[in-house]
Write a protein that holds these residues in place. Sequence first.
Motif, mmCIF file in Angstrom:
data_model
loop_
_atom_site.group_PDB
_atom_site.id
_atom_site.type_symbol
_atom_site.label_atom_id
_atom_site.label_comp_id
_atom_site.label_asym_id
_atom_site.label_seq_id
_atom_site.Cartn_x
_atom_site.Cartn_y
_atom_site.Cartn_z
ATOM 1 N N VAL A 64 0.887 -1.215 -0.014
ATOM 2 C CA VAL A 64 0.048 -0.073 0.316
ATOM 3 C C VAL A 64 0.842 1.266 -0.237
ATOM 4 C CG1 VAL A 64 -1.905 1.206 1.188
ATOM 5 C CG2 VAL A 64 -1.912 -1.111 1.357
ATOM 6 N N LEU A 65 0.772 2.077 -1.085
ATOM 7 C CA LEU A 65 1.402 3.374 -1.067
ATOM 8 C C LEU A 65 0.666 4.475 -0.974
ATOM 9 C CD1 LEU A 65 3.874 5.017 -1.768
ATOM 10 C CD2 LEU A 65 3.112 5.015 -4.328
ATOM 11 N N VAL A 66 0.822 5.504 0.217
ATOM 12 C CA VAL A 66 0.046 6.405 0.309
ATOM 13 C C VAL A 66 1.061 7.573 0.386
ATOM 14 C CG1 VAL A 66 -1.909 5.267 1.653
ATOM 15 C CG2 VAL A 66 0.290 6.298 2.874
ATOM 16 N N SER A 67 0.574 9.085 0.202
ATOM 17 C CA SER A 67 0.985 10.121 0.416
ATOM 18 C C SER A 67 1.563 10.527 1.627
ATOM 19 C CB SER A 67 0.394 11.424 -0.276
ATOM 20 O OG SER A 67 -0.263 10.990 -1.384
ATOM 21 N N GLU A 68 1.053 10.325 2.706
ATOM 22 C CA GLU A 68 1.538 10.992 3.823
ATOM 23 C C GLU A 68 0.859 9.947 5.084
ATOM 24 O OE1 GLU A 68 3.381 13.175 4.716
ATOM 25 O OE2 GLU A 68 3.244 14.276 2.715
ATOM 26 N N LEU A 69 1.232 10.227 6.275
ATOM 27 C CA LEU A 69 0.700 9.220 7.434
ATOM 28 C C LEU A 69 -0.132 10.017 8.438
ATOM 29 C CD1 LEU A 69 3.730 6.915 8.083
ATOM 30 C CD2 LEU A 69 1.449 6.339 6.977
ATOM 31 N N ASN A 70 0.255 11.363 8.420
ATOM 32 C CA ASN A 70 -0.251 12.306 9.420
ATOM 33 C C ASN A 70 -1.454 13.072 9.233
ATOM 34 O OD1 ASN A 70 0.922 13.910 7.571
ATOM 35 N ND2 ASN A 70 1.788 15.157 8.912
ATOM 36 N N LEU A 77 -8.144 5.730 4.763
ATOM 37 C CA LEU A 77 -7.959 4.889 3.413
ATOM 38 C C LEU A 77 -7.092 3.614 3.975
ATOM 39 C CD1 LEU A 77 -6.165 6.243 0.203
ATOM 40 C CD2 LEU A 77 -5.461 4.491 1.652
ATOM 41 N N MET A 78 -6.157 3.900 4.995
ATOM 42 C CA MET A 78 -5.341 2.409 5.234
ATOM 43 C C MET A 78 -6.133 1.734 6.043
ATOM 44 S SD MET A 78 -1.450 4.132 5.889
ATOM 45 C CE MET A 78 -2.022 5.376 6.991
ATOM 46 N N ARG A 79 -6.910 2.175 7.074
ATOM 47 C CA ARG A 79 -7.778 1.258 7.942
ATOM 48 C C ARG A 79 -8.732 0.465 7.117
ATOM 49 N NH1 ARG A 79 -12.430 1.232 10.638
ATOM 50 N NH2 ARG A 79 -12.359 0.479 12.652
ATOM 51 N N ALA A 80 -9.244 1.174 6.079
ATOM 52 C CA ALA A 80 -10.420 0.396 5.097
ATOM 53 C C ALA A 80 -9.693 -0.790 4.306
ATOM 54 C CB ALA A 80 -10.925 1.348 4.289
ATOM 55 N N ILE A 81 -8.269 -0.352 3.870
ATOM 56 C CA ILE A 81 -7.920 -1.445 3.127
ATOM 57 C C ILE A 81 -7.403 -2.697 4.076
ATOM 58 C CG2 ILE A 81 -5.626 -2.009 2.005
ATOM 59 C CD1 ILE A 81 -5.911 0.776 0.641
ATOM 60 N N GLU A 82 -6.751 -2.413 5.067
ATOM 61 C CA GLU A 82 -6.312 -3.353 5.925
ATOM 62 C C GLU A 82 -7.446 -4.261 6.548
ATOM 63 O OE1 GLU A 82 -4.754 -5.424 9.406
ATOM 64 O OE2 GLU A 82 -6.385 -4.126 9.485
ATOM 65 N N LEU A 83 -8.462 -3.687 6.795
ATOM 66 C CA LEU A 83 -9.705 -4.606 7.372
ATOM 67 C C LEU A 83 -10.020 -5.397 6.555
ATOM 68 C CD1 LEU A 83 -11.557 -1.534 9.619
ATOM 69 C CD2 LEU A 83 -10.457 -3.879 10.797
ATOM 70 N N VAL A 96 5.336 5.029 2.365
ATOM 71 C CA VAL A 96 4.883 6.612 1.842
ATOM 72 C C VAL A 96 5.643 7.276 0.879
ATOM 73 C CG1 VAL A 96 4.451 8.780 3.107
ATOM 74 C CG2 VAL A 96 4.180 6.853 4.525
ATOM 75 N N GLY A 97 4.990 7.768 0.009
ATOM 76 C CA GLY A 97 5.637 8.468 -1.200
ATOM 77 C C GLY A 97 5.568 10.029 -1.090
ATOM 78 N N ARG A 98 5.103 10.726 -0.184
ATOM 79 C CA ARG A 98 5.178 12.207 -0.093
ATOM 80 C C ARG A 98 4.758 13.108 -1.271
ATOM 81 N NH1 ARG A 98 6.261 11.792 5.167
ATOM 82 N NH2 ARG A 98 7.832 10.153 5.860
ATOM 83 N N ASP A 99 4.184 12.412 -2.286
ATOM 84 C CA ASP A 99 4.013 13.328 -3.456
ATOM 85 C C ASP A 99 5.122 13.795 -4.223
ATOM 86 O OD1 ASP A 99 1.174 13.018 -3.051
ATOM 87 O OD2 ASP A 99 1.032 15.054 -2.019
ATOM 88 N N CYS A 100 6.301 12.987 -4.151
ATOM 89 C CA CYS A 100 7.573 13.155 -4.731
ATOM 90 C C CYS A 100 7.894 11.928 -5.667
ATOM 91 C CB CYS A 100 8.728 13.313 -3.642
ATOM 92 S SG CYS A 100 10.287 13.148 -4.276
ATOM 93 N N THR A 123 -1.608 8.001 -5.469
ATOM 94 C CA THR A 123 -0.314 8.424 -6.053
ATOM 95 C C THR A 123 -0.718 9.644 -6.679
ATOM 96 O OG1 THR A 123 1.426 8.294 -7.562
ATOM 97 C CG2 THR A 123 -0.433 6.612 -7.679
ATOM 98 N N GLU A 124 0.160 10.836 -6.706
ATOM 99 C CA GLU A 124 0.022 11.695 -7.400
ATOM 100 C C GLU A 124 0.967 12.184 -8.378
ATOM 101 O OE1 GLU A 124 -2.349 14.265 -7.815
ATOM 102 O OE2 GLU A 124 -3.713 13.579 -6.184
ATOM 103 N N ALA A 125 2.129 11.785 -7.890
ATOM 104 C CA ALA A 125 3.665 11.850 -8.687
ATOM 105 C C ALA A 125 3.853 10.929 -9.871
ATOM 106 C CB ALA A 125 4.473 12.166 -7.891
ATOM 107 N N LEU A 126 3.522 9.881 -9.818
ATOM 108 C CA LEU A 126 3.715 8.600 -10.964
ATOM 109 C C LEU A 126 2.928 8.931 -12.080
ATOM 110 C CD1 LEU A 126 3.823 5.394 -8.522
ATOM 111 C CD2 LEU A 126 5.726 6.705 -9.515
ATOM 112 N N SER A 127 3.283 8.878 -13.312
ATOM 113 C CA SER A 127 2.756 8.982 -14.264
ATOM 114 C C SER A 127 1.877 8.121 -14.821
ATOM 115 C CB SER A 127 3.744 9.581 -15.536
ATOM 116 O OG SER A 127 4.625 8.161 -15.751
#
Length: 333
Positions: A64-70, A77-83, A96-100, A123-127
């Motif tokens: 699972v790749l997300v932009s942030e944790l905080n 998002l993560m809770r729904a996937i994990e459950l 975490v990808g941090r939109d970079c 993801t936002e940064a990946l094309s």
Amino acid sequence: MPTIYQVAERAGVSLSTVSRVLNGKASVNRELRERVEKAVKELNYRPNSVARSLANSRTDSVGVLVSELNAPFFGDLMRAIELRLRAAGKHVIITVGRDCLETEKDAVEFLIGRNCDALIMHTEALSDEYLLKLNQSKLPIALVNRQVEGLSEACTTLDNEKGGYLATRHLLELGHKNIAYISGPIEKRDAKLRLKGHKRALSEAGIPANSELILEGNYTEEDGKLGLLELMARDLPFSALVCANDWIASGAISCARDLGMSLPHDLSIAGFDDVVFAHHVYPRLTTVSNPVANMAEMSAKYILNKVYGQPSEITLNFEPELIVRESTVRYEG
């Protein structure tokens, strides 16, 4: 320690039938499945995950790749996937990808190196091209709140343009005409679409969008505070403020109250996302729902179907809804 052979003997079925039940295959009839599940419970059998991985070339883990944790948004998002995956006997590995761009690519390589069976990504940064190539490499992917041509069956999406439209139309219906806007980073797809919806609502009301009443932020509480101060410094009248997410709105509310404003009578404020604290700020925040947990769960269901053969009904396209609370009021000026 009980073995799979003992489970098969207790249930009175073949080893292959036990294996299909343990791997979640749908091809086992109900009676046999119940017999196997009863035997597993009675024997307190625990499948050997390493052996299962060798047998079916899978690790029963999903990256699972997300932009942030905080942020509450990504927590939901993560809770729904994990459950959803845990209920199916699968586990998640989160990074975490941090939109970079480089950080997101590095995160994907990390997950591939952990032999994940599939990836679920916000993801936002990946094309689009990178994501298509990744999916074609026999590593199935699912995208949350992202539409990529050629991957439509793997993408859950929200109509962000409509969400931005609903927030501004609500304020127009309350009689506001001078409406300011603080957006997210314009290079982000959702921020661009939400601003587009804001401008569409103004256009339908015959009100030209004033660039001096539009600021670009970065989806943070600080952007709401500094943004409101900047808008007021421009000395242009506005009776309402639309914020591209609830963090920005929260900062604007805090700043307005520090300035001695009486909310919502001096300034109506609307947000976007309907995160948990929207119920607790004062006044309670009028906002637009963003069902990220539902979208994330659908992405998990897609992977369970695509990779593990566990079919279920999947919804890909989601509609936002306006949630009216006390932070907006009819304009009496």
